[in-house]
Design an enzyme around this catalytic site. Structure first.
Site, PDB file in Angstrom:
ATOM      1  N   GLY A  53     -12.275  -1.026   8.321  1.00 43.00           N
ATOM      2  CA  GLY A  53     -12.598  -0.031   7.292  1.00 43.00           C
ATOM      3  C   GLY A  53     -13.292  -0.562   6.061  1.00 43.00           C
ATOM      4  CD  GLU A 108      -6.940  -2.727   2.611  1.00 40.39           C
ATOM      5  OE1 GLU A 108      -7.727  -1.931   3.176  1.00 40.39           O
ATOM      6  OE2 GLU A 108      -5.950  -3.199   3.179  1.00 40.39           O
ATOM      7  CG  ASP A 109     -10.314   1.063   4.226  1.00 38.92           C
ATOM      8  OD1 ASP A 109      -9.234   0.502   3.919  1.00 38.92           O
ATOM      9  OD2 ASP A 109     -10.609   1.329   5.409  1.00 38.92           O
ATOM     10  CG  ASP A 112      -1.221   5.907   3.916  1.00 41.58           C
ATOM     11  OD1 ASP A 112      -0.357   6.466   3.237  1.00 41.58           O
ATOM     12  OD2 ASP A 112      -1.589   6.348   5.019  1.00 41.58           O
ATOM     13  CE  LYS A 140      -4.217   8.724   2.759  1.00 43.50           C
ATOM     14  NZ  LYS A 140      -3.721   9.004   4.109  1.00 43.50           N
ATOM     15  CB  VAL A 162      -9.478  10.931   3.721  1.00 43.56           C
ATOM     16  CG1 VAL A 162      -8.879  11.979   2.801  1.00 43.56           C
ATOM     17  CG2 VAL A 162      -8.987   9.538   3.330  1.00 43.56           C
TER      18      VAL A 162
HETATM   19  P1  IMP Z   1      -1.027   1.332   4.730  1.00 41.74           P
HETATM   20  O1  IMP Z   1      -0.464   0.072   5.326  1.00 41.74           O
HETATM   21  O2  IMP Z   1      -0.125   2.506   5.009  1.00 41.74           O
HETATM   22  O3  IMP Z   1      -1.343   1.212   3.257  1.00 41.74           O
HETATM   23  O4  IMP Z   1      -2.377   1.707   5.498  1.00 41.74           O
HETATM   24  C1  IMP Z   1      -3.286   0.744   5.816  1.00 41.74           C
HETATM   25  C2  IMP Z   1      -4.381   1.181   6.734  1.00 41.74           C
HETATM   26  O5  IMP Z   1      -4.129   2.414   7.394  1.00 41.74           O
HETATM   27  C3  IMP Z   1      -5.672   1.403   5.969  1.00 41.74           C
HETATM   28  O6  IMP Z   1      -6.331   0.193   5.677  1.00 41.74           O
HETATM   29  C4  IMP Z   1      -6.425   2.270   6.944  1.00 41.74           C
HETATM   30  O7  IMP Z   1      -7.019   1.483   7.942  1.00 41.74           O
HETATM   31  C5  IMP Z   1      -5.332   3.122   7.564  1.00 41.74           C
HETATM   32  N1  IMP Z   1      -5.246   4.408   6.858  1.00 41.74           N
HETATM   33  C6  IMP Z   1      -4.324   4.807   5.961  1.00 41.74           C
HETATM   34  N2  IMP Z   1      -4.582   6.052   5.532  1.00 41.74           N
HETATM   35  C7  IMP Z   1      -5.706   6.453   6.158  1.00 41.74           C
HETATM   36  C8  IMP Z   1      -6.499   7.666   6.104  1.00 41.74           C
HETATM   37  O8  IMP Z   1      -6.231   8.637   5.383  1.00 41.74           O
HETATM   38  N3  IMP Z   1      -7.596   7.688   6.927  1.00 41.74           N
HETATM   39  C9  IMP Z   1      -7.943   6.655   7.734  1.00 41.74           C
HETATM   40  N4  IMP Z   1      -7.255   5.522   7.800  1.00 41.74           N
HETATM   41  C10 IMP Z   1      -6.135   5.409   7.014  1.00 41.74           C
END
Ligand code: IMP
Length: 189
Positions: A53, A108-109, A112, A140, A162
């Site tokens: 991403g 980072e993109d 979450d 988020k 998203v």
């Molecule tokens: P986290 O560990 O929950 O913070 O999420 C990490 C990864 O989940 C991000 O780097 C994305 O690759 C994926 N991700 C989380 N939310 C989204 C979203 O809304 N759309 C697409 N990918 C997401």
């Protein structure tokens, strides 16, 4: 530098709402690039992108940073359902750089739950970089399960799934120049 929307009509039937336009993204990245340029004067800067991403954010953000810098990438996979993260992270591709003496900016993109990032930060900190900070295009709100210190944040967004600007659903939509939500039927396959 703003990418053209021409040719993106193919995705349009699946798009519910554009949350952040291409122009807004570019303006924000320019602003972040200015701050990073000011903060990293005279330092050896390494941008670390988390594949897949972050490659889109990194490509554009790097061109708004008016400093010599280096690129590196990591690929990780998190186990779990397609639209949720489990927090269990496996490194699929490690960095090529030794971080000793480097000022590392993890790009980072989206953050979450923050579990992936938390894991990566711990891992990178163990390699003794001169400094370690995070730049994320999207954060988020209200979803972080671990406290994180995010130095550069582009946009706070509601806790919705998203796509676009590097973010995928089932590997698609990464090349959209904006960030959008999908219609429920788009998840149907
Ligand atoms: P986290 O560990 O929950 O913070 O999420 C990490 C990864 O989940 C991000 O780097 C994305 O690759 C994926 N991700 C989380 N939310 C989204 C979203 O809304 N759309 C697409 N990918 C997401």
């Amino acid at each position: 530098m703003t990418p053209t929307l021409a040719g993106m009509q193919v995705y349009e039937p699946q798009i519910e709402k554009v949350l952040i336009s291409a122009a807004e993204i570019q303006a924000k990245l320019a602003e972040m690039g200015e701050r990073i340029t000011a903060d990293y004067q005279g330092r050896r800067l390494l941008l670390v992108g988390v594949l897949k991403g972050a490659f889109v954010v990194m490509a554009d953000l790097a061109r708004y940073i008016r400093l010599p810098l280096e690129f590196d990438f990591m690929a990780v996979s998190s186990y779990g359902a397609a639209t949720k993260t489990s927090g269990v992270v496996r490194i699929l591709k490690d960095l090529d750089h030794d971080l000793d003496g480097m000022h590392v900016l993890l790009v980072e993109d989206i953050v979450d739950s923050g579990l992936t990032l938390n894991y990566l930060l711990k891992n990178l900190r163990g390699r003794k970089p001169a400094s370690l900070e995070v730049a994320t295009l999207l954060n988020k709100v209200g979803l972080q399960k671990v406290p994180l210190d995010l130095r550069y944040v582009g946009f706070e967004i509601p806790p919705e799934f998203v796509v676009g600007y590097g973010l995928d659903f089932d590997e698609r939509y990464r090349n959209l120049p904006y960030v959008a939500t999908l219609k429920p039927e788009a998840y149907g396959g």
